[in-house]
Design a protein around this motif. Structure first.
Motif, PDB file in Angstrom:
ATOM      1  N   ARG A 195       1.113  -1.267   0.074  1.00 20.37           N
ATOM      2  CA  ARG A 195       0.233  -0.102  -0.044  1.00 20.37           C
ATOM      3  C   ARG A 195       0.803   1.309   0.034  1.00 20.37           C
ATOM      4  N   THR A 196       0.344   2.348  -1.008  1.00 22.95           N
ATOM      5  CA  THR A 196       1.170   3.591  -0.956  1.00 22.95           C
ATOM      6  C   THR A 196       0.666   4.403   0.578  1.00 22.95           C
ATOM      7  N   THR A 233      -0.056   7.609   2.222  1.00 22.88           N
ATOM      8  CA  THR A 233      -0.561   8.742   1.702  1.00 22.88           C
ATOM      9  C   THR A 233      -0.846   9.917   2.679  1.00 22.88           C
ATOM     10  N   TYR A 252       9.124   4.752 -11.662  1.00 27.19           N
ATOM     11  CA  TYR A 252       7.875   4.802 -10.706  1.00 27.19           C
ATOM     12  C   TYR A 252       8.091   6.463  -9.975  1.00 27.19           C
ATOM     13  N   SER A 305       9.205   8.437  -3.340  1.00 27.81           N
ATOM     14  CA  SER A 305       8.587   9.020  -2.377  1.00 27.81           C
ATOM     15  C   SER A 305       9.131  10.449  -2.180  1.00 27.81           C
ATOM     16  N   SER A 317      -4.054   7.677  -8.237  1.00 24.84           N
ATOM     17  CA  SER A 317      -3.501   7.238  -6.920  1.00 24.84           C
ATOM     18  C   SER A 317      -3.287   5.508  -7.158  1.00 24.84           C
ATOM     19  N   ASN A 350       0.310   3.193  -7.210  1.00 29.97           N
ATOM     20  CA  ASN A 350       0.265   1.928  -6.408  1.00 29.97           C
ATOM     21  C   ASN A 350       0.921   0.711  -7.284  1.00 29.97           C
ATOM     22  N   GLN A 407       7.248   0.079  -1.321  1.00 29.28           N
ATOM     23  CA  GLN A 407       6.168   1.066  -0.644  1.00 29.28           C
ATOM     24  C   GLN A 407       6.932   2.213  -0.673  1.00 29.28           C
ATOM     25  N   ARG A 408       6.033   3.432  -0.902  1.00 31.48           N
ATOM     26  CA  ARG A 408       6.343   4.829  -1.154  1.00 31.48           C
ATOM     27  C   ARG A 408       5.569   5.589  -0.142  1.00 31.48           C
ATOM     28  N   SER A 409       6.173   6.784   0.275  1.00 29.31           N
ATOM     29  CA  SER A 409       5.273   7.951   0.799  1.00 29.31           C
ATOM     30  C   SER A 409       4.926   9.002  -0.114  1.00 29.31           C
ATOM     31  N   VAL A 410       3.593   9.343  -0.227  1.00 27.98           N
ATOM     32  CA  VAL A 410       3.370  10.479  -1.377  1.00 27.98           C
ATOM     33  C   VAL A 410       2.407  11.364  -0.492  1.00 27.98           C
ATOM     34  N   SER A 435      -4.261   2.201  -0.526  1.00 29.58           N
ATOM     35  CA  SER A 435      -3.740   3.257   0.221  1.00 29.58           C
ATOM     36  C   SER A 435      -3.966   3.041   1.771  1.00 29.58           C
TER      37      SER A 435
END
Length: 796
Positions: free
Chosen positions: A202-203, A205, A400, A403, A446, A450, A456-459, A488
């Motif tokens: 999950r991203t 967010t 991609y 973050s 969104s 993903n 996994q990234r922080s947006v 998310s």
């Protein structure tokens, strides 16, 4: 066709697609045979074919998708689409049919952008009708008339395949009398996010929820102890009232897992309303504000909403960092005002909301940065800058979206918000169809983000500073769906800033030349910062004489913070007017401490005192002032034994003080005298007063007194002479001296001529002599500031 080929095999149910294509070929075979037997097209026929092409897929009928629920369906859901169709043409549309069309799966974020920008119907690219019961028919659409539709279809019947975003559309087919064949006359595209189960990754967010408004409070306050504030207008009351923009932002945000971003000036303004306020009228007068209850309710709701939530406090009044960086740093004091705005932010938020805010984030307008903006943003103590990905563009070729956190040097972190997500709710969203499309596009971006990678990234989502009520509702709908979705999860801004940066993500801050020209045109000019500096200089000169500086320093300090607000962008005239009003009001206050004008003064004799009156019409007392009286002709008139004399001045609020100066005449004639107030550090204060002193050393009255004295001396001498002559005669006759007679003839006044002269001419007042009953009182109530009468005589 190339786009259609790119997505072959991505639409659901290949068997069903084969059946549809076969049926289409069989239905078209007779038509193809007929076309082969037709003669060559005439020019008229060619024109008809051109008209046919224009009609097919044109905007003859406007299709509006007002609602799509659920916005992100899952297995077992029933998808309901509703909206309107409007005949914009001049002919009736007959045999009208509203269809749902499922298009290809869009695997890239740019593909979503392209689909959203495409207009008109395009065969193949817009998919095939779902068919079955997912149709609504109208026998006739009259020109200019709108008809509502609502179509429901079980999601399972859509045969959605792999997880991702599918192009989804509503089209209207029909025919007109001019073009009597079935064709697509209107279409509206949107997007259908499809996540069949929990995503593997999950991203994280972060959604910023801004509570920011324009400037509402002036520098003016009442003369009462509470210093009742004066507002520019009552617009803030409208914003926080039920249905208002800020009221809806608060009501929507309290149900979301978001990071609140708050301008302390907004809190201070609403808090001031709760204790009573006044509103400025067009004619300059003020009327009492009547929305204290609304302000109290809004603040109470906000206090409840932010409990256990992350609150980021912007510097007071949300100063325009880019304007300061580009136009203000060359003006002394600009950075000091930014530091003051930062320092007061935490205390303001904590006092009003009872939460400890985070103050180490800076947010330049639209997240646009350059080296000078970063330097200014961090000069007041912030070590994190909220930027945007269209400013810090990726150049490393990452496949991609990385973050948000990026180290940009000097211990500073750029928190890069995603541009597509942040700008999803800009523009006019008053129409339900525009709002629906914005929500679906946001969710589509969104989900596609993903699915780009298993990492996994922080947006971060940083929307516009002041969304409208309709934009806020669309934002809330999208964030609600996002936080309830399967791809998310929510995250606070501080956690996003602390996340591990992606290798290869850009950390290069763009140069100043790359700063958008459209934003640069909206900046506060250098002249604005120069005017702010002038106002500050005047305030510094004024405050040193006050017994209670806080009554003036605080409201004017906050007013100068407001003069640098980001909210002035695009409102240059209003910004200039606000600055002018602040400076004029300060001039007016400072002018309440002044010297009363004097007309020509007559000085008779060699010495006298000249009174000068200082008037204080302020509520509070003034001190630390010096009054200097200067003679421009010291060879004719000396003051205090020199060319000038200074005396300290202290005047209570609403009173006047008369100060006396000792003068000495050196010669007859006219001397010009200048009275000027100074602060204790030697700075001139207020306007100077100039008046003439007419010096007459011996006046007619004085000469008369002197002449009378001489006559008395002559008479006394003559009497003494006659008495002695008589006494001598008596002695010659043998008589003794007549003591009684001699004693009777002795003058009874023991004073000599000088003493008599002094008595008749009046005692002259000198420095150190006690005040005479006729002298003005040293501290008198407020009096007229009109100049003294013509021919004023000074005390002698």
């Amino acid at each position: 066709m190339a786009e259609a080929a790119e997505f072959q095999g991505t639409s659901p149910s290949p068997a069903r697609r084969w059946l549809r294509r076969t049926a289409a070929l069989l239905a078209g075979a007779p038509l193809l045979t007929g076309l082969l037997q037709l003669p060559a097209a005439t020019p008229a026929d060619a024109a008809g074919q051109t008209s046919l092409k224009a009609a097919s897929g044109s905007s003859t009928v406007a299709v509006a998708v007002d609602s799509l629920t659920p916005v992100a369906p899952v297995e077992g859901d029933t998808l309901t689409v509703s909206g309107t169709v409007t005949n914009n043409g001049k002919q009736d549309v007959t045999g009208a049919e509203v269809d749902l069309r499922l298009g290809p799966r869009l695997t890239t974020r740019s593909a979503i952008d392209s689909a959203a920008q495409r207009t008109g119907y395009q065969e193949g690219a817009d998919g095939s009708p779902v068919g079955g019961e997912s149709v609504e028919e109208f026998s006739k659409l009259t020109p200019g008339v709108s008809e509502r539709f609502s179509i429901s279809v079980p999601v399972d019947e859509l045969d959605l395949g792999a997880d991702g975003v599918y192009q989804f559309a509503v089209s209207l087919s029909g025919e007109t009398s001019a073009q009597p064949w079935d064709q697509v006359l209107g279409i509206q595209r949107t997007f259908l996010p499809w996540q069949s189960g929990e995503a593997d990754t999950r991203t994280k967010t972060t959604v910023l929820w801004p509570l920011v408004s324009t400037v509402h409070m002036t520098a003016e306050t009442g003369s009462n102890e509470q210093q009742t504030p004066v507002f520019l207008n009552d617009d803030l009351a409208k914003e926080i009232s039920p249905g208002g923009r800020l009221n809806q932002l608060l009501a929507l945000g309290k149900n979301l897992d978001v990071t609140w971003v708050i301008d302390p000036d907004l809190l201070a303004s609403v808090d001031a309303m709760t204790r009573g306020y006044r509103v400025k009228n067009e004619d300059g007068t003020t009327t009492a504000g009547a929305h204290q209850a609304v302000a109290k309710k809004w603040l109470a709701s906000l206090q409840e909403a932010v409990v256990d939530k992350e609150v980021v406090a912007l510097p007071f009044a949300d100063p325009d960092l880019a304007s300061i960086a580009h136009n203000g740093t060359s003006v002394t004091g600009s950075l000091s005002h930014l530091k003051e705005a930062t320092d007061v932010a935490a205390n303001t938020v904590e006092t009003i909301l009872h939460v400890e805010p985070i103050t180490d984030f800076a947010w330049p307008v639209n997240g646009a940065v350059d080296p000078s903006i970063v330097k200014v943003a961090t000069s007041a103590g912030a070590d994190k800058v909220i930027a945007r990905s269209d400013s810090l563009e990726e150049t490393g070729g990452l496949p991609y979206t990385p973050s948000a956190a990026r180290p940009i040097g000097g211990g500073i972190t750029a928190v890069v918000a995603d541009t597509r997500l942040s700008m999803a709710f800009q523009g006019d969203l008053t129409k339900a169809s525009a709002s629906t499309l914005a929500v679906q596009k946001f969710l589509a971006q969104s989900l596609t983000m993903n699915l780009q990678t298993d990492k996994q990234r922080s947006v971060v989502v940083a929307p516009q500073r002041m969304p409208t009520a309709r934009q806020a509702r669309a934002m809330a709908e999208a964030v609600t769906a996002l936080q309830g979705g399967a791809w998310s999860e929510s995250q606070e801004l501080t956690a996003a800033a602390a996340a591990e940066p992606d290798e290869g993500a850009t950390t290069d801050v763009p140069s100043s030349s790359a700063y958008p020209s459209s934003l640069r045109k909206q900046e506060l000019p250098r002249s604005a910062f120069q005017q702010i500096a002038t106002t500050q200089d005047k305030l510094n000169n004024f405050k040193v004489i006050l017994s209670d500086q806080s009554r003036v320093v605080t409201p004017f300090g906050r007013a100068m913070n407001r003069e640098m607000s980001t909210s002035w962008r695009g409102r240059a005239e209003e910004a200039a007017s606000f600055r002018e009003d602040v400076e004029k009001y300060l001039d007016n206050l400072a002018g309440q401490v002044t010297l009363i004008d004097k007309s020509e003064t007559k000085l008779s004799g060699r010495s006298a005192t000249i009174p000068v009156t200082v008037q204080n019409n302020l509520v509070q007392g003034v001190d630390h002032l010096v009054l200097r009286l200067t003679s421009t002709s010291p060879n004719r008139l000396e003051i205090g034994g020199d060319s000038y004399e200074e005396q300290p001045v202290t005047v209570s609020g609403g009173h006047s003080q008369t100060v006396k100066f000792t003068t000495s005449a050196k010669a007859n004639g006219r001397a010009t005298v200048i009275a000027q107030l100074y602060t204790e550090d030697g700075q001139p204060y207020g306007r100077l007063v100039t008046f003439d002193v007419k010096v007459t050393e011996f006046t007619a009255t004085v000469m008369l007194v002197i002449g009378g004295g001489v006559l008395l001396l002559v008479l006394a001498g003559f009497r003494m002479y006659t008495q002695r002559k008589r006494a001598a005669a008596r002695e010659a006759d043998g008589d003794g001296p007549d003591e009684a007679s001699e004693g009777d003839d002795t003058p009874q006044n023991p004073d000599g001529p000088e003493d008599r002269l002094k008595e008749e001419s009046g005692t002259r007042t000198r420095a150190g002599d006690p005040e005479q009953p006729s002298d003005p009182a040293p501290d008198t109530p407020a009096e007229s500031a009109d100049p003294s009468g013509t021919g004023e005589r000074v005390d002698r």
